[in-house]
Design a protein around this motif. Structure first.
Motif, PDB file in Angstrom:
ATOM      1  N   LEU A   1      77.489  33.573  46.314  1.00 12.58           N
ATOM      2  CA  LEU A   1      76.964  33.626  47.765  1.00 12.58           C
ATOM      3  C   LEU A   1      78.064  32.691  48.357  1.00 12.58           C
ATOM      4  CD1 LEU A   1      75.041  34.133  50.066  1.00 12.58           C
ATOM      5  CD2 LEU A   1      73.912  31.973  49.352  1.00 12.58           C
ATOM      6  N   VAL A   2      78.489  33.106  49.608  1.00 17.64           N
ATOM      7  CA  VAL A   2      79.499  32.395  50.425  1.00 17.64           C
ATOM      8  C   VAL A   2      78.653  31.892  51.489  1.00 17.64           C
ATOM      9  CG1 VAL A   2      81.555  32.075  51.757  1.00 17.64           C
ATOM     10  CG2 VAL A   2      81.362  33.593  49.574  1.00 17.64           C
TER      11      VAL A   2
ATOM     12  N   LEU B   1      83.480  36.393  56.542  1.00 13.48           N
ATOM     13  CA  LEU B   1      83.486  36.481  55.026  1.00 13.48           C
ATOM     14  C   LEU B   1      84.818  36.130  54.349  1.00 13.48           C
ATOM     15  CD1 LEU B   1      81.786  36.322  52.318  1.00 13.48           C
ATOM     16  CD2 LEU B   1      81.778  38.940  52.594  1.00 13.48           C
ATOM     17  N   ALA B   2      85.674  36.909  54.782  1.00 14.30           N
ATOM     18  CA  ALA B   2      86.973  36.791  54.077  1.00 14.30           C
ATOM     19  C   ALA B   2      87.696  35.807  54.238  1.00 14.30           C
ATOM     20  CB  ALA B   2      87.920  38.126  54.525  1.00 14.30           C
ATOM     21  N   ASP B   3      87.579  35.157  55.560  1.00 16.65           N
ATOM     22  CA  ASP B   3      88.006  33.606  55.975  1.00 16.65           C
ATOM     23  C   ASP B   3      87.631  32.810  55.178  1.00 16.65           C
ATOM     24  OD1 ASP B   3      89.400  35.224  58.002  1.00 16.65           O
ATOM     25  OD2 ASP B   3      87.757  34.868  59.074  1.00 16.65           O
ATOM     26  N   ALA B   4      85.942  32.511  54.894  1.00 16.17           N
ATOM     27  CA  ALA B   4      85.574  31.414  54.406  1.00 16.17           C
ATOM     28  C   ALA B   4      85.876  31.486  52.753  1.00 16.17           C
ATOM     29  CB  ALA B   4      84.189  31.592  54.370  1.00 16.17           C
ATOM     30  N   TRP B   5      85.857  32.859  52.299  1.00 15.89           N
ATOM     31  CA  TRP B   5      86.044  33.091  50.577  1.00 15.89           C
ATOM     32  C   TRP B   5      87.580  32.626  50.580  1.00 15.89           C
ATOM     33  CZ3 TRP B   5      84.532  33.530  45.830  1.00 15.89           C
ATOM     34  CH2 TRP B   5      85.326  34.093  45.050  1.00 15.89           C
ATOM     35  N   ASP B   6      88.416  32.838  51.310  1.00 14.03           N
ATOM     36  CA  ASP B   6      89.934  32.520  51.110  1.00 14.03           C
ATOM     37  C   ASP B   6      90.125  31.316  51.104  1.00 14.03           C
ATOM     38  OD1 ASP B   6      92.781  33.536  50.900  1.00 14.03           O
ATOM     39  OD2 ASP B   6      92.934  32.213  52.785  1.00 14.03           O
ATOM     40  N   GLN B   7      89.227  30.553  52.122  1.00 16.54           N
ATOM     41  CA  GLN B   7      89.269  29.004  51.953  1.00 16.54           C
ATOM     42  C   GLN B   7      88.774  28.278  50.657  1.00 16.54           C
ATOM     43  OE1 GLN B   7      87.395  27.230  55.289  1.00 16.54           O
ATOM     44  NE2 GLN B   7      87.573  25.133  54.713  1.00 16.54           N
ATOM     45  N   LEU B   8      87.454  28.874  50.472  1.00 18.08           N
ATOM     46  CA  LEU B   8      87.025  28.182  49.048  1.00 18.08           C
ATOM     47  C   LEU B   8      87.823  28.670  47.890  1.00 18.08           C
ATOM     48  CD1 LEU B   8      83.427  29.397  50.193  1.00 18.08           C
ATOM     49  CD2 LEU B   8      84.362  26.948  49.707  1.00 18.08           C
ATOM     50  N   ARG B   9      88.360  29.790  47.654  1.00 15.25           N
ATOM     51  CA  ARG B   9      89.161  30.259  46.703  1.00 15.25           C
ATOM     52  C   ARG B   9      90.261  29.375  46.394  1.00 15.25           C
ATOM     53  NH1 ARG B   9      93.522  32.783  46.215  1.00 15.25           N
ATOM     54  NH2 ARG B   9      93.790  33.417  48.483  1.00 15.25           N
ATOM     55  N   ARG B  10      91.119  29.064  47.643  1.00 16.04           N
ATOM     56  CA  ARG B  10      92.246  28.470  47.531  1.00 16.04           C
ATOM     57  C   ARG B  10      92.014  26.795  47.273  1.00 16.04           C
ATOM     58  NH1 ARG B  10      93.995  27.488  52.200  1.00 16.04           N
ATOM     59  NH2 ARG B  10      92.921  28.886  53.514  1.00 16.04           N
ATOM     60  N   GLN B  11      90.778  26.303  47.391  1.00 21.18           N
ATOM     61  CA  GLN B  11      90.407  25.106  47.163  1.00 21.18           C
ATOM     62  C   GLN B  11      90.207  24.923  45.593  1.00 21.18           C
ATOM     63  OE1 GLN B  11      86.759  24.007  49.167  1.00 21.18           O
ATOM     64  NE2 GLN B  11      87.905  23.811  51.243  1.00 21.18           N
ATOM     65  N   VAL B  12      89.537  25.934  44.925  1.00 21.48           N
ATOM     66  CA  VAL B  12      89.413  25.947  43.676  1.00 21.48           C
ATOM     67  C   VAL B  12      90.924  26.176  42.950  1.00 21.48           C
ATOM     68  CG1 VAL B  12      88.495  27.248  41.652  1.00 21.48           C
ATOM     69  CG2 VAL B  12      87.031  26.873  43.678  1.00 21.48           C
ATOM     70  N   GLU B  13      91.724  27.073  43.488  1.00 16.37           N
ATOM     71  CA  GLU B  13      92.917  27.205  42.760  1.00 16.37           C
ATOM     72  C   GLU B  13      94.016  26.307  42.980  1.00 16.37           C
ATOM     73  OE1 GLU B  13      94.214  31.231  43.729  1.00 16.37           O
ATOM     74  OE2 GLU B  13      92.567  32.237  42.477  1.00 16.37           O
ATOM     75  N   GLU B  14      94.082  25.843  44.135  1.00 14.86           N
ATOM     76  CA  GLU B  14      94.894  24.715  44.420  1.00 14.86           C
ATOM     77  C   GLU B  14      94.591  23.205  44.311  1.00 14.86           C
ATOM     78  OE1 GLU B  14      96.306  25.625  48.316  1.00 14.86           O
ATOM     79  OE2 GLU B  14      96.742  27.929  47.801  1.00 14.86           O
ATOM     80  N   ARG B  15      93.572  23.080  43.379  1.00 13.85           N
ATOM     81  CA  ARG B  15      92.918  21.651  43.139  1.00 13.85           C
ATOM     82  C   ARG B  15      94.005  20.855  42.347  1.00 13.85           C
ATOM     83  NH1 ARG B  15      87.165  21.860  41.112  1.00 13.85           N
ATOM     84  NH2 ARG B  15      88.157  22.847  39.475  1.00 13.85           N
TER      85      ARG B  15
END
Length: 331
Positions: free
Chosen positions: A185-186, A219-233
């Motif tokens: 859930l985003v 949704l796509a904007d929020a998901w992209d932001q969260l995905r990058r936070q995880v992958e670029e941590r």
């Protein structure tokens, strides 16, 4: 091609009703002048289309006009049936609806494209679940879907990883995302985006309050932001290890998220060369990145197939863990 563009305009108008000329131009990446020329071409071919100018004007089909033309090409037909094979619809309770929709699409397809679509559904299978994923907890998406489609706030009882007790949150959902077989859930929590794994939601209640999303965020904007936070941590702690060549493939797969760089698997510490097996050392150097020293304990699963070269504190951490394991099984 102009014919494809004319068909796209026709289908957009049939689906959307009145559409401003500038919006059509943006969607089809042409000028407004070109759109008006296309409208004239459609009208000349017998399509009852007209344009109204003014603040609330736009381009529209005559009321009641419909066309059975789908406009699907052979490749588009294949893509549709491959998408249907991914299985995300099952968790949403849409199995029957999808089957019905595909039958309707198949009936509407141009006859030459039907065999290709049928073959695609039998020859291409997309399985989004991981190998040896183990038993998965039951996921109830009904309430989450209700909130998403009704644009209502949600009250969640949610258990975070590593914690025994669930916590209560009031969130503003954007939507649901399925990634590698896991549903998320985003949602915004206190005007900041956050991910919630659906299988960790202990209970969910749809509130009467309307959702309070940030303006302009989809949704796509929020998901992209969260995905990058995880992958670029950032990892912060660099670790150099030696991996036995016969364990390298598995090691890289299991540690992909911690790789600082791809190793040169063609060369080893005992030499190098281009021939298969010739001149290749037994060990390959791999550089990893972790957040904290304790995270490196996962390297113990490879036993003597992996050796930490540096830093010293990680070597000491693994040595202490190995001693503890030895003492545990020596009892």
């Amino acid at each position: 091609m102009k014919s494809d563009r004319l068909l796209s305009i026709l289908l957009l108008l049939q689906t959307r009703g009145r559409v401003p000329a500038h919006e059509l131009a943006e969607r089809l990446e042409v000028s407004v002048r070109t759109i008006y020329r296309d409208i004239e071409a459609l009208s000349a071919s017998g399509v009852p289309v007209y344009a109204e100018r003014g603040r609330h004007g736009g381009i529209e089909l005559l009321a009641g006009f419909r066309t059975d033309v789908t406009g699907l090409t052979a490749d588009e037909s294949r893509a549709l049936f491959i998408l249907a094979a991914q299985g995300a619809h099952a968790a949403l309770g849409l199995d029957a609806a999808l089957g019905s929709a595909l039958r309707k699409v198949m009936a509407a397809l141009p006859a030459p494209h039907r065999p290709a679509a049928e073959v695609t559904s039998r020859r291409i299978l997309v399985d989004a679940t991981r190998w040896r994923g183990g038993p998965q907890p039951a996921v109830d998406l009904d309430t989450l879907q209700d909130a998403v489609f009704a644009d209502r706030r949600l009250r969640l009882r949610y258990r975070h990883s590593g914690r025994e007790q669930a916590r209560t949150y009031t969130v503003d959902p954007y939507g649901l995302v399925s990634k590698a077989g896991v549903w998320y859930l985003v949602a915004d929590r206190r005007a900041k985006p956050q991910l919630f794994r659906a299988d960790r939601v202990r209970s969910a209640t749809v509130l009467k309050d309307p959702v309070r999303r940030r303006p302009g965020v989809e949704l796509a904007d929020a998901w992209d932001q969260l995905r990058r936070q995880v992958e670029e941590r950032p990892g912060g702690l660099g670790v150099t290890v030696r991996v036995r060549r016969d364990r390298l493939d598995m090691f890289l797969r299991l540690n992909a998220s911690h790789l600082a760089e791809l190793p040169d698997a063609g060369r080893g510490e005992d030499g190098g060369g281009d021939g298969e097996g010739e001149g290749q050392g037994e060990w390959v150097t791999v550089r990893l990145s972790y957040g904290i020293v304790r995270e490196a304990r996962q390297l113990l699963q490879f036993a003597d197939g992996v050796e930490v070269v540096e830093p010293p504190e990680v070597r000491a951490e693994l040595a202490a863990a190995a001693v503890s394991i030895t003492e545990l099984y020596a009892r």
